[in-house]
Design an enzyme around this catalytic site. Structure first.
Site, short mmCIF file in Angstrom:
data_model
loop_
_atom_site.label_atom_id
_atom_site.label_comp_id
_atom_site.label_asym_id
_atom_site.label_seq_id
_atom_site.Cartn_x
_atom_site.Cartn_y
_atom_site.Cartn_z
CG PHE A 116 -0.23 0.46 2.51
CD1 PHE A 116 -0.04 1.81 2.80
CD2 PHE A 116 0.27 -0.46 3.41
CE1 PHE A 116 0.62 2.21 3.95
CE2 PHE A 116 0.93 -0.07 4.57
CZ PHE A 116 1.10 1.28 4.83
CE LYS A 143 -3.04 -8.40 -4.03
NZ LYS A 143 -3.70 -7.27 -3.37
CD GLU A 174 -5.60 -5.83 0.40
OE1 GLU A 174 -4.85 -5.91 -0.58
OE2 GLU A 174 -5.36 -6.34 1.51
CB CYS A 230 10.28 -0.68 3.20
SG CYS A 230 11.17 -0.13 1.75
CD GLU A 237 8.34 -2.85 8.60
OE1 GLU A 237 7.72 -3.93 8.47
OE2 GLU A 237 8.80 -2.21 7.63
P1 NAD Z 1 1.22 -6.67 3.15
O1 NAD Z 1 2.19 -7.79 3.20
O2 NAD Z 1 0.13 -6.63 4.12
O3 NAD Z 1 0.55 -6.62 1.70
C1 NAD Z 1 1.33 -6.68 0.52
C2 NAD Z 1 0.52 -7.43 -0.53
O4 NAD Z 1 0.32 -8.77 -0.09
C3 NAD Z 1 -0.86 -6.82 -0.74
O5 NAD Z 1 -1.12 -6.78 -2.13
C4 NAD Z 1 -1.79 -7.75 0.00
O6 NAD Z 1 -3.05 -7.85 -0.61
C5 NAD Z 1 -1.07 -9.08 -0.07
N1 NAD Z 1 -1.34 -9.91 1.12
C6 NAD Z 1 -1.42 -9.49 2.40
N2 NAD Z 1 -1.68 -10.54 3.22
C7 NAD Z 1 -1.76 -11.63 2.43
C8 NAD Z 1 -1.99 -13.00 2.67
N3 NAD Z 1 -2.22 -13.48 3.90
N4 NAD Z 1 -2.00 -13.86 1.63
C9 NAD Z 1 -1.78 -13.41 0.39
N5 NAD Z 1 -1.56 -12.10 0.10
C10 NAD Z 1 -1.54 -11.23 1.10
O7 NAD Z 1 2.11 -5.32 3.20
P2 NAD Z 1 1.57 -3.82 3.23
O8 NAD Z 1 0.93 -3.57 4.55
O9 NAD Z 1 0.84 -3.49 2.00
O10 NAD Z 1 2.96 -3.03 3.15
C11 NAD Z 1 3.75 -2.78 4.30
C12 NAD Z 1 4.90 -3.75 4.40
O11 NAD Z 1 5.59 -3.81 3.17
C13 NAD Z 1 5.94 -3.33 5.43
O12 NAD Z 1 6.37 -4.45 6.15
C14 NAD Z 1 7.06 -2.77 4.59
O13 NAD Z 1 8.34 -2.83 5.18
C15 NAD Z 1 6.98 -3.62 3.39
N6 NAD Z 1 7.55 -2.95 2.24
C16 NAD Z 1 8.79 -3.36 1.86
C17 NAD Z 1 9.41 -2.69 0.82
C18 NAD Z 1 10.77 -3.10 0.38
O14 NAD Z 1 11.19 -2.69 -0.69
N7 NAD Z 1 11.48 -3.90 1.18
C19 NAD Z 1 8.77 -1.63 0.16
C20 NAD Z 1 7.49 -1.28 0.59
C21 NAD Z 1 6.90 -1.94 1.63
#
Ligand code: NAD
Length: 532
Positions: free
Chosen positions: A196, A220, A223, A328, A427
């Site tokens: 997000f 994708k 959401e 991140c 985090e």
């Molecule tokens: P998230 O893991 O909740 O969601 C990321 C994606 O995974 C979304 O599209 C979501 O729909 C999907 N997802 C979530 N739970 C799922 C599940 N149980 N099964 C299948 N798909 C699932 O992450 P977020 O809240 O959108 O983003 C924040 C996190 O992302 C933080 O931990 C941040 O550090 C990390 N992030 C890392 C980087 C990087 O480059 N290392 C960059 C941006 C964000």
């Protein structure tokens, strides 16, 4: 730099904001536009939620979904959009379309793909305000942070135009009358799963490279803020990218499960948190796909007594509070080594002065993305307080006037924290910063090296030798010296390591071209008639 906190940058952005309406009109001439009007203000009780479009084969569709999720304006807690859980039929259609498009797109000459990539860069620039407005509305970022989100993405699109250099082959005359040469070919349909926090920059870590290398994709978006996905796809159409090359689907786990398991998808890119990311990597690779997975983080800053005060104070603001700390690479813990404790009063004053405002009013930072994030961070602060931490600046309950329902939390600064507190162990992903006093540089190096994550670390000092020693001794993939958020520019690639990355080839930069292509070696022998 992700930071957009200088006064000049902010005032420029505000001037831009006043021209927004006009520039939207220009941007909205896209031929297939079926997207909702571009927002210029936050939602009100009268706001009618729009249906987020599903984008397949160059067309917007309203999904046949039976399940729709709410998308909120984080500044107001008002539902602004509905996003579908794409149906099985839609997911299949998107993948089939991408696979079919690949059969012809892979044969488009590299020079034509290069032109499309240049066109894409130009149109992204023209649509900067439109994309930024959707980020502010659905994700909550301040206007200038949203503009920076788009601009960082555009830098990747610009870098994707180096495709002719980055995919060049190697040729060797291996014997008389025999030559071997390698070419790099696209691999097929790429499935991409987005987080997000950067709704434009992170999709642009892959889309332009996919266009340039001759692959196709099913994406994708998160959401929580899905609206920019179809805009990015539609801009590609306007740039001349053939229908079917970029497709946008939506939803939660069922969509992710389809992407990691469908054999027509040859590679998966994921950016997000650890739980989902580890699952995606395991499933995708188990199913024979290439995978590139960026995960969570815990980032530290080390300050030596000889640090330049103004550089440090700017660094504190940019590192911990830009984009509401939802980066991140955001810094959670500030180690003050020895006499660097003298900076505490100035840090407190700097943090106290930060303004939290709704995104379209463009303060130092906007609200958190969800009510759950707000509740989690308030609980993290309470946990620290209960265990004896000192709250130097308390952001709880700080809401801009008129936006009392928004997911706002003011800047927060904690001291006397220790392991076992959530603020140290987790985090944070919010505007909370913790001060830890340390006795030596070596002690902080050991602490950072024992951090399971490898996204980033920074040191503030005026000593070249100390900075060099720090950079050499640290086992984390991205190091800042007087730079709080050392996100590498597009030319370098995102070189995180340890538990922050799974895969072999990093996002964007030269490795993006390797991830999206495979080598073929052709050996040629011409024998026979020699024309004289
Ligand atoms: P998230 O893991 O909740 O969601 C990321 C994606 O995974 C979304 O599209 C979501 O729909 C999907 N997802 C979530 N739970 C799922 C599940 N149980 N099964 C299948 N798909 C699932 O992450 P977020 O809240 O959108 O983003 C924040 C996190 O992302 C933080 O931990 C941040 O550090 C990390 N992030 C890392 C980087 C990087 O480059 N290392 C960059 C941006 C964000």
């Amino acid at each position: 730099m992700l930071s957009v906190f200088t006064k000049t940058a902010r005032s420029k952005a505000l001037q831009a904001n006043s021209r927004v309406a006009l520039r939207y009109l220009q941007a909205s001439k896209l031929s297939t536009l079926q997207l909702p009007p571009v927002p210029t203000a936050h939602a009100t009780k009268e706001t009618e939620p729009y249906f987020t479009s599903t984008y397949i084969n160059g067309q917007h569709y309203k999904s046949d979904a039976t399940e729709w999720f709410d998308v909120y304006d984080p500044a107001t807690d008002i539902v602004v959009a509905k996003v579908p859980q794409s149906t099985d039929a839609e997911l299949n259609q998107a993948i089939e379309t991408a696979e079919k498009a690949f059969q012809s797109y892979k044969n488009l000459s590299i020079m034509k793909r290069l032109t499309l990539t240049f066109n894409y860069v130009e149109l992204l620039k023209k649509n900067t305000d439109r994309l930024a407005a959707t980020i502010v509305y659905e994700q909550g970022k301040s206007w200038s942070a949203a503009i920076a989100d788009v601009q960082r993405g555009i830098q990747c699109a610009e870098h994707a135009t180096t495709v002719t250099k980055e995919t060049e082959g190697f040729s060797l005359e291996v014997s008389n009358d025999m030559t071997s040469h390698t070419i790099r070919e696209p691999i097929g349909v790429i499935g991409s799963i987005m987080p997000f926090n950067f709704p434009v920059m992170i999709p642009l870590w892959t889309i332009p490279y996919i266009i340039a290398t001759g692959n196709t994709t099913v994406i994708k978006p998160s959401e929580m803020c899905p609206g920019t996905g179809a805009i990015l796809a539609e801009i590609a159409k306007e740039a001349g990218v053939p229908d079917g090359v970029i497709n946008i689907v939506h939803g939660k786990a069922p969509t992710v499960n389809k992407i990691v398991s469908d054999p027509r998808i040859k590679a998966v890119t994921f950016v997000g948190g650890n739980n989902a990311g580890k699952y995606v990597y395991t499933e995708a690779t188990k199913n024979g796909k290439r995978a590139q997975v960026n995960l969570g983080a815990k980032n530290h800053v080390v300050v030596l007594p000889d640090a330049d005060k103004q550089t440090l104070l700017k660094g504190v603001v940019a590192g911990a509070f830009s984009s509401t700390g939802q980066v991140c690479l955001s810094t959670d813990i500030l180690f003050l080594v020895g006499e660097a404790r003298k900076f505490i009063p100035d840090i407190v004053e700097t943090v106290k002065a930060l303004e939290t405002k709704p995104g379209f009013q463009d303060g130092d930072f906007g609200p958190l993305v969800t009510k759950q994030s707000l509740e989690r961070l308030e609980a993290v602060i309470q946990d620290a307080v209960d265990q004896g931490a000192e709250v130097l600046v308390d952001g709880r309950g700080k809401k801009p006037a008129g936006f009392e329902d928004g997911y706002f939390i003011g800047p927060t600064l904690l001291r006397n924290v220790k392991k076992g507190m959530r603020c140290v162990d987790e985090e944070l992903f919010g505007p909370i910063f913790t001060i830890v006093e340390a006795d030596s540089l070596d002690e902080t190096i050991d602490y950072c090296n024992n951090n399971e994550f490898g996204n980033s670390v920074a040191v503030f000092t005026n000593s070249g030798p100390a900075a060099n020693r720090f950079a050499k001794a640290i086992n984390i993939g991205q190091v800042g010296i007087n730079v709080p958020i050392p996100i590498p520019l597009a030319q370098f690639g995102f070189t995180s390591n340890k538990a922050s990355f799974l895969g072999d080839l990093h996002f964007y930069g030269p490795s993006a071209f390797k991830f999206l292509t495979q080598a073929k070696t052709i050996t040629t022998s011409w024998k026979g008639i020699d024309y004289k």
